[in-house]
Motif scaffolding. Structure first.
Motif, mmCIF file in Angstrom:
data_model
loop_
_atom_site.group_PDB
_atom_site.id
_atom_site.type_symbol
_atom_site.label_atom_id
_atom_site.label_comp_id
_atom_site.label_asym_id
_atom_site.label_seq_id
_atom_site.Cartn_x
_atom_site.Cartn_y
_atom_site.Cartn_z
ATOM 1 N N TYR A 103 34.672 20.859 49.029
ATOM 2 C CA TYR A 103 34.962 20.200 47.420
ATOM 3 C C TYR A 103 33.870 21.282 46.788
ATOM 4 C CZ TYR A 103 35.845 15.987 50.139
ATOM 5 O OH TYR A 103 36.336 14.967 51.122
ATOM 6 N N ALA A 143 31.977 14.245 39.283
ATOM 7 C CA ALA A 143 32.227 14.080 40.567
ATOM 8 C C ALA A 143 32.660 15.380 41.239
ATOM 9 C CB ALA A 143 33.102 13.038 40.503
ATOM 10 N N PRO A 144 32.734 15.264 42.649
ATOM 11 C CA PRO A 144 33.329 16.228 43.293
ATOM 12 C C PRO A 144 34.808 16.265 43.166
ATOM 13 C CG PRO A 144 31.680 15.192 44.569
ATOM 14 C CD PRO A 144 31.836 14.394 43.360
ATOM 15 N N LEU A 202 38.204 17.712 45.099
ATOM 16 C CA LEU A 202 38.773 18.306 46.438
ATOM 17 C C LEU A 202 39.462 19.443 46.345
ATOM 18 C CD1 LEU A 202 39.424 17.642 49.506
ATOM 19 C CD2 LEU A 202 41.625 16.550 48.781
ATOM 20 N N TYR A 256 41.779 20.616 52.355
ATOM 21 C CA TYR A 256 41.438 19.639 53.524
ATOM 22 C C TYR A 256 42.185 20.146 54.878
ATOM 23 C CZ TYR A 256 46.329 18.375 52.269
ATOM 24 O OH TYR A 256 47.731 18.281 52.017
ATOM 25 N N TYR A 295 30.522 22.085 48.779
ATOM 26 C CA TYR A 295 30.407 21.434 49.847
ATOM 27 C C TYR A 295 31.346 21.189 50.914
ATOM 28 C CZ TYR A 295 26.422 18.988 46.873
ATOM 29 O OH TYR A 295 25.445 18.798 46.143
ATOM 30 N N GLN A 349 32.891 19.064 54.341
ATOM 31 C CA GLN A 349 32.656 17.773 54.900
ATOM 32 C C GLN A 349 33.492 17.674 56.226
ATOM 33 O OE1 GLN A 349 34.907 14.359 53.169
ATOM 34 N NE2 GLN A 349 33.416 12.935 53.607
ATOM 35 N N TYR A 390 35.318 15.287 58.867
ATOM 36 C CA TYR A 390 35.974 13.789 58.932
ATOM 37 C C TYR A 390 36.374 13.657 60.388
ATOM 38 C CZ TYR A 390 40.163 16.025 56.914
ATOM 39 O OH TYR A 390 41.254 17.055 56.809
ATOM 40 N N TYR A 439 32.733 9.338 62.544
ATOM 41 C CA TYR A 439 31.769 8.801 61.692
ATOM 42 C C TYR A 439 30.522 9.057 62.228
ATOM 43 C CZ TYR A 439 35.906 6.775 60.016
ATOM 44 O OH TYR A 439 37.486 6.349 59.484
ATOM 45 N N PRO A 440 29.674 9.209 61.108
ATOM 46 C CA PRO A 440 29.712 9.288 59.758
ATOM 47 C C PRO A 440 30.203 10.538 59.149
ATOM 48 C CG PRO A 440 27.368 9.664 60.202
ATOM 49 C CD PRO A 440 28.000 9.308 61.486
ATOM 50 N N CYS A 441 31.033 10.510 58.290
ATOM 51 C CA CYS A 441 31.763 11.746 57.730
ATOM 52 C C CYS A 441 30.997 12.767 56.851
ATOM 53 C CB CYS A 441 33.056 11.650 57.141
ATOM 54 S SG CYS A 441 34.254 10.620 57.997
ATOM 55 N N PHE A 484 28.509 15.606 55.264
ATOM 56 C CA PHE A 484 28.815 16.732 54.213
ATOM 57 C C PHE A 484 27.781 17.846 54.691
ATOM 58 C CE2 PHE A 484 31.508 15.246 50.775
ATOM 59 C CZ PHE A 484 31.435 13.787 51.170
ATOM 60 N N GLN A 516 25.110 20.722 53.127
ATOM 61 C CA GLN A 516 23.872 20.496 52.224
ATOM 62 C C GLN A 516 24.364 21.219 50.850
ATOM 63 O OE1 GLN A 516 24.208 23.063 54.472
ATOM 64 N NE2 GLN A 516 22.896 24.715 53.688
#
Lengths: 107, 119
Positions: free
Chosen positions: A36, A43-44, A46, A49, A87, A89, A91, A94-96, A98, A100
């Motif tokens: 992201y 907001a970030p 995308l 993916y 960032y 992330q 996926y 869980y937890p998904c 990020f 730093q």
């Protein structure tokens, strides 16, 4: 717990440069990784993916690669609009979480 | 086009609860999922959990488990995130986001809702 570690934390570069940001997972996540871009107060957005799939509408100068525990985001030729925080992330589980973040600054 | 419109900023006292809404349009709400992510001032992104638009199933981060409840209203295509027993370190911008078709990455984002917890 899974950890996602990005490097570098801060990157200074110039327009036209090729830059690479790295993201390492503490355990294998296959190709279940997203990237992201975030600008101040927004907001970030995308970019990538499944480690290397470019989201629709994202410029082709952005590319992603990697699998398992090591991933990279490459910007082939920096444009003025690209200076932002990036960032990763995971996926895969869980937890998904990020990474730093990597702040991309103008040199 | 996909839109996620969140409710407005909130100021709460420690120990109180907050409920943030996220109204979706431009996609089939019941075929997707909504994820909640927060960002403390000057900090990174924190995944909080997600809710299925289809059946309301949820998955929460352990850090907020027991204090958070995510719900949805399919009649209005709106998702909600309630956080209870608020603490000052819950001060953050809370984002809702549409979950990807192939996993819990976030394709489209709301504008964010600032929740400030202060006595």
């Amino acid at each position: 717990d899974m950890q996602m570690t990005q490097s570098p934390t801060t990157l200074s570069a110039s327009v036209g440069d090729r830059v690479i940001i790295t993201c390492r997972a503490s355990e294998s996540i296959g190709s279940w990784l997203a990237w992201y871009q975030q600008k101040p107060g927004k907001a970030p957005k995308l970019l990538i993916y499944r480690a290397s799939s470019l989201e629709s509408g994202v410029p082709s100068r952005f590319s992603g690669s990697g699998s398992g525990t090591e991933f990279t985001l490459t910007i082939s030729s920096l444009q003025p609009d690209d200076f932002a925080i990036y960032y990763c992330q995971q996926y895969n589980s869980y937890p998904c979480i990020f990474g730093q973040g990597t702040k991309l600054e103008i040199k | 086009q996909v839109q996620l419109v969140q409710s407005g900023a909130e100021v709460k006292k420690p120990g109180a609860s907050v409920k943030v809404s996220c109204k979706a349009s431009g996609f089939t709400f019941t075929s997707s999922g909504i994820t909640w992510v927060r960002q403390a001032p000057g900090q990174g992104l924190e995944w909080m959990g997600w809710i299925s638009g289809f059946n309301g199933n949820t998955n929460y981060a352990q850090k907020v488990q027991g204090r958070v409840t995510m719900t949805r209203d399919t009649s209005t295509s709106t998702a909600y995130m309630e956080l209870r027993s608020l603490r000052p370190d819950d001060t953050a911008v809370y984002f809702c986001a549409r979950r990807g078709d192939y996993g819990d990455y976030q394709v489209d984002w709301g504008q964010g809702t600032l929740v400030t917890v202060s006595s």
